[in-house]
Write a protein that holds these residues in place. Structure first.
Motif, mmCIF file in Angstrom:
data_model
loop_
_atom_site.group_PDB
_atom_site.id
_atom_site.type_symbol
_atom_site.label_atom_id
_atom_site.label_comp_id
_atom_site.label_asym_id
_atom_site.label_seq_id
_atom_site.Cartn_x
_atom_site.Cartn_y
_atom_site.Cartn_z
ATOM 1 N N GLN A 12 37.527 31.924 33.731
ATOM 2 C CA GLN A 12 36.672 32.981 34.016
ATOM 3 C C GLN A 12 36.974 33.706 35.290
ATOM 4 O O GLN A 12 37.290 34.849 35.534
ATOM 5 N N GLN A 14 39.727 32.983 37.096
ATOM 6 C CA GLN A 14 41.040 33.623 37.195
ATOM 7 C C GLN A 14 41.241 35.024 36.335
ATOM 8 O O GLN A 14 41.726 35.897 37.039
ATOM 9 N N ASP A 15 40.597 35.271 35.288
ATOM 10 C CA ASP A 15 40.383 36.328 34.449
ATOM 11 C C ASP A 15 39.517 37.721 35.360
ATOM 12 O O ASP A 15 39.802 38.804 35.025
ATOM 13 N N ASN A 16 38.743 37.067 36.185
ATOM 14 C CA ASN A 16 38.075 38.198 37.103
ATOM 15 C C ASN A 16 38.605 38.125 38.372
ATOM 16 O O ASN A 16 38.316 39.015 39.246
ATOM 17 N N THR A 59 45.975 36.929 34.006
ATOM 18 C CA THR A 59 45.056 36.305 33.280
ATOM 19 C C THR A 59 45.470 35.122 32.446
ATOM 20 O O THR A 59 46.617 34.877 32.219
ATOM 21 N N LYS A 61 44.713 32.936 28.759
ATOM 22 C CA LYS A 61 44.185 32.798 27.647
ATOM 23 C C LYS A 61 44.291 31.317 26.820
ATOM 24 O O LYS A 61 45.511 30.917 26.550
#
Length: 105
Positions: A12, A14-16, A59, A61
């Motif tokens: 989370q 990393q994605d933010n 990002t 996954k």
């Protein structure tokens, strides 16, 4: 996929593109091995991921987690040649935080 809380928090962060939250997933004396470099301690890890976030805007996954091997295979997409890539994150945990992380292709 059932990820350990600290790994889910790392994904989370990393994605933010949140380098502080990312670094807080690590123990104070943690070590990260990535792209032939070693990053020692939470502050150095924060500086490393901050620079990577600005340069690559990657990002994650999650694709597959092995509790036995403590590895996460993830698709990493961002502003870099060959995107997306499948990378493997090799973890060692201590007291609910990441003690060691080695990222391999």
């Amino acid at each position: 996929m059932n990820l350990p809380k600290v790994v889910a928090d790392l994904v989370q962060a990393q994605d933010n593109f949140d380098s502080i939250a990312y670094a807080n997933c690590f123990a104070e004396a943690a070590v990260v091995f990535d792209e032939g470099k070693t990053h020692n301690g939470r502050k150095e890890i924060e500086n490393w991921i901050e620079k990577a976030n600005k340069e690559y805007q990657s990002t994650m996954k999650p694709l597959e987690y092995s509790e036995t091997d403590q590895t996460l295979k993830a698709e990493i997409a961002g502003n870099f040649p060959g995107s997306p890539l499948i990378l493997t994150y090799h973890y060692e945990f201590k007291d609910g935080l990441i003690q060691s992380l080695k990222i391999t292709g």
